[in-house]
Motif scaffolding. Structure first.
Motif, mmCIF file in Angstrom:
data_model
loop_
_atom_site.group_PDB
_atom_site.id
_atom_site.type_symbol
_atom_site.label_atom_id
_atom_site.label_comp_id
_atom_site.label_asym_id
_atom_site.label_seq_id
_atom_site.Cartn_x
_atom_site.Cartn_y
_atom_site.Cartn_z
ATOM 1 N N LYS A 11 0.844 -1.207 0.000
ATOM 2 C CA LYS A 11 0.000 0.000 0.000
ATOM 3 C C LYS A 11 0.873 1.250 0.000
ATOM 4 C CE LYS A 11 -3.979 2.193 1.391
ATOM 5 N NZ LYS A 11 -4.693 2.722 0.274
ATOM 6 N N LEU A 12 1.930 1.238 0.823
ATOM 7 C CA LEU A 12 2.821 2.388 0.904
ATOM 8 C C LEU A 12 3.508 2.644 -0.432
ATOM 9 C CD1 LEU A 12 4.157 4.658 2.458
ATOM 10 C CD2 LEU A 12 5.812 2.991 3.343
ATOM 11 N N LYS A 13 3.897 1.585 -1.124
ATOM 12 C CA LYS A 13 4.528 1.760 -2.438
ATOM 13 C C LYS A 13 3.578 2.492 -3.389
ATOM 14 C CE LYS A 13 6.543 -0.459 -6.357
ATOM 15 N NZ LYS A 13 6.044 -1.315 -7.356
ATOM 16 N N SER A 14 2.319 2.136 -3.356
ATOM 17 C CA SER A 14 1.318 2.803 -4.184
ATOM 18 C C SER A 14 1.192 4.276 -3.801
ATOM 19 C CB SER A 14 -0.022 2.084 -4.029
ATOM 20 O OG SER A 14 -1.038 2.775 -4.685
ATOM 21 N N ILE A 15 1.185 4.551 -2.513
ATOM 22 C CA ILE A 15 1.095 5.938 -2.023
ATOM 23 C C ILE A 15 2.316 6.731 -2.466
ATOM 24 C CG2 ILE A 15 1.183 7.356 0.082
ATOM 25 C CD1 ILE A 15 -0.556 5.107 1.415
ATOM 26 N N LEU A 16 3.498 6.121 -2.355
ATOM 27 C CA LEU A 16 4.730 6.818 -2.725
ATOM 28 C C LEU A 16 4.821 7.059 -4.229
ATOM 29 C CD1 LEU A 16 7.374 5.230 -0.332
ATOM 30 C CD2 LEU A 16 6.040 7.339 -0.062
ATOM 31 N N THR A 17 4.317 6.137 -5.010
ATOM 32 C CA THR A 17 4.283 6.323 -6.464
ATOM 33 C C THR A 17 3.441 7.548 -6.813
ATOM 34 O OG1 THR A 17 4.614 3.971 -6.837
ATOM 35 C CG2 THR A 17 3.671 5.226 -8.660
ATOM 36 N N ILE A 20 5.375 10.678 -5.859
ATOM 37 C CA ILE A 20 6.371 11.044 -6.878
ATOM 38 C C ILE A 20 5.721 11.890 -7.963
ATOM 39 C CG2 ILE A 20 7.775 10.101 -8.771
ATOM 40 C CD1 ILE A 20 8.523 7.795 -6.822
ATOM 41 N N GLN A 21 4.553 11.472 -8.425
ATOM 42 C CA GLN A 21 3.843 12.244 -9.450
ATOM 43 C C GLN A 21 3.519 13.652 -8.951
ATOM 44 O OE1 GLN A 21 0.496 9.660 -10.080
ATOM 45 N NE2 GLN A 21 1.574 8.394 -11.577
ATOM 46 N N GLU A 22 3.106 13.752 -7.684
ATOM 47 C CA GLU A 22 2.785 15.061 -7.113
ATOM 48 C C GLU A 22 4.025 15.947 -7.016
ATOM 49 O OE1 GLU A 22 1.036 14.047 -3.354
ATOM 50 O OE2 GLU A 22 -0.818 13.307 -4.283
ATOM 51 N N LEU A 23 5.162 15.364 -6.629
ATOM 52 C CA LEU A 23 6.394 16.141 -6.514
ATOM 53 C C LEU A 23 6.887 16.615 -7.879
ATOM 54 C CD1 LEU A 23 8.178 14.042 -3.757
ATOM 55 C CD2 LEU A 23 7.308 16.398 -3.521
ATOM 56 N N VAL A 24 6.769 15.775 -8.890
ATOM 57 C CA VAL A 24 7.142 16.182 -10.249
ATOM 58 C C VAL A 24 6.254 17.343 -10.698
ATOM 59 C CG1 VAL A 24 7.155 15.452 -12.675
ATOM 60 C CG2 VAL A 24 8.143 13.970 -10.916
ATOM 61 N N LYS A 60 14.083 6.716 -3.648
ATOM 62 C CA LYS A 60 14.939 5.728 -2.977
ATOM 63 C C LYS A 60 14.069 4.782 -2.135
ATOM 64 C CE LYS A 60 19.046 5.347 -0.031
ATOM 65 N NZ LYS A 60 18.579 4.284 0.807
ATOM 66 N N ASP A 61 13.107 5.342 -1.406
ATOM 67 C CA ASP A 61 12.223 4.515 -0.584
ATOM 68 C C ASP A 61 11.378 3.571 -1.443
ATOM 69 O OD1 ASP A 61 13.203 5.554 1.771
ATOM 70 O OD2 ASP A 61 11.570 6.995 2.042
ATOM 71 N N VAL A 62 10.945 4.019 -2.609
ATOM 72 C CA VAL A 62 10.181 3.158 -3.520
ATOM 73 C C VAL A 62 11.057 1.991 -3.984
ATOM 74 C CG1 VAL A 62 9.124 3.011 -5.820
ATOM 75 C CG2 VAL A 62 8.495 4.871 -4.280
ATOM 76 N N ARG A 63 12.310 2.286 -4.326
ATOM 77 C CA ARG A 63 13.217 1.214 -4.749
ATOM 78 C C ARG A 63 13.445 0.209 -3.618
ATOM 79 N NH1 ARG A 63 16.095 5.621 -6.547
ATOM 80 N NH2 ARG A 63 17.819 5.208 -5.097
ATOM 81 N N THR A 64 13.612 0.721 -2.412
ATOM 82 C CA THR A 64 13.809 -0.156 -1.253
ATOM 83 C C THR A 64 12.578 -1.023 -1.029
ATOM 84 O OG1 THR A 64 15.293 1.443 -0.223
ATOM 85 C CG2 THR A 64 14.292 -0.196 1.228
ATOM 86 N N LEU A 65 11.411 -0.405 -1.065
ATOM 87 C CA LEU A 65 10.168 -1.169 -0.906
ATOM 88 C C LEU A 65 10.026 -2.223 -1.993
ATOM 89 C CD1 LEU A 65 7.519 1.470 0.208
ATOM 90 C CD2 LEU A 65 8.150 -0.620 1.428
ATOM 91 N N ASP A 66 10.318 -1.853 -3.233
ATOM 92 C CA ASP A 66 10.255 -2.807 -4.346
ATOM 93 C C ASP A 66 11.103 -4.037 -4.039
ATOM 94 O OD1 ASP A 66 8.520 -2.128 -6.345
ATOM 95 O OD2 ASP A 66 9.993 -1.130 -7.603
ATOM 96 N N LYS A 67 12.342 -3.789 -3.645
ATOM 97 C CA LYS A 67 13.270 -4.879 -3.353
ATOM 98 C C LYS A 67 12.720 -5.766 -2.236
ATOM 99 C CE LYS A 67 16.801 -3.841 -0.937
ATOM 100 N NZ LYS A 67 18.023 -3.252 -0.411
#
Length: 171
Positions: A11-17, A20-24, A60-67
């Motif tokens: 769920k957090l990965k989805s939120i962080l994704t 990212i869109q909001e920050l861009v 970075k947190d998204v990559r960590t969560l992915d892993k």
């Protein structure tokens, strides 16, 4: 290190994704200002570099969560219909069961025999199913049940398995 349920990590990965869109979007909004010639531009909101720093951390947190999610999905297993499989395989099987159920529903909604409309020659033609539609309706129902059962097992496992991730920055 703090641990969270795998389900929370997903769920957090989805939120962080989405973050990212909001920050861009925020970078695009804050990257330029319109001023009259000779006026000094005023910063409205955060600077681009401040947003970039946050964006880098979230990525970075998204990559960590992915892993961590991928590793957990490989290392942990589910028992389904007498077979033990990694979560990743169970996820794929659930997708395949749903796809097969959809195909069988389509086949099951067909008539065994119906008039085939043509133009010309005056012949009456029929489209004949080369299978029993009723049988495929029943198969579709069973496959949907299996997919739901498997999804429930996956969801339960996602709450049982824990991954090492500190989510305090986000929750």
């Amino acid at each position: 290190m703090k641990t969270i349920p795998l389900a929370e990590g997903i769920k957090l990965k989805s939120i962080l994704t989405r973050k990212i869109q909001e920050l861009v979007y925020e970078i695009h909004n804050n990257a330029h200002v319109v001023v009259e010639k000779g006026e000094t531009p005023k910063q409205s909101g955060r600077t681009v570099s401040e947003i970039e720093a946050e964006l880098a951390q979230v990525r970075k947190d998204v990559r960590t969560l992915d892993k961590l999610i991928y590793r957990a999905n490989i290392d942990h297993t589910i028992e389904f219909k007498g077979e033990t499989m990694p979560i990743v395989e169970a996820i794929e099987l659930a997708k395949q069961l749903r796809a097969e159920a959809s195909l069988y529903k389509d086949l099951g909604n067909s008539e065994k025999e119906k008039i085939y409309t043509t133009t010309g020659e005056g012949k009456v033609l029929y489209e004949v199913a080369m299978y029993d539609p009723r049988e495929y309706r029943e198969k579709a129902i069973q496959l949907e049940k299996d997919a739901h059962r498997l999804s429930n097992l996956i969801n339960a496992k996602n709450y049982e398995v824990r991954i090492e991730f500190d989510d305090s920055k986000y929750f």
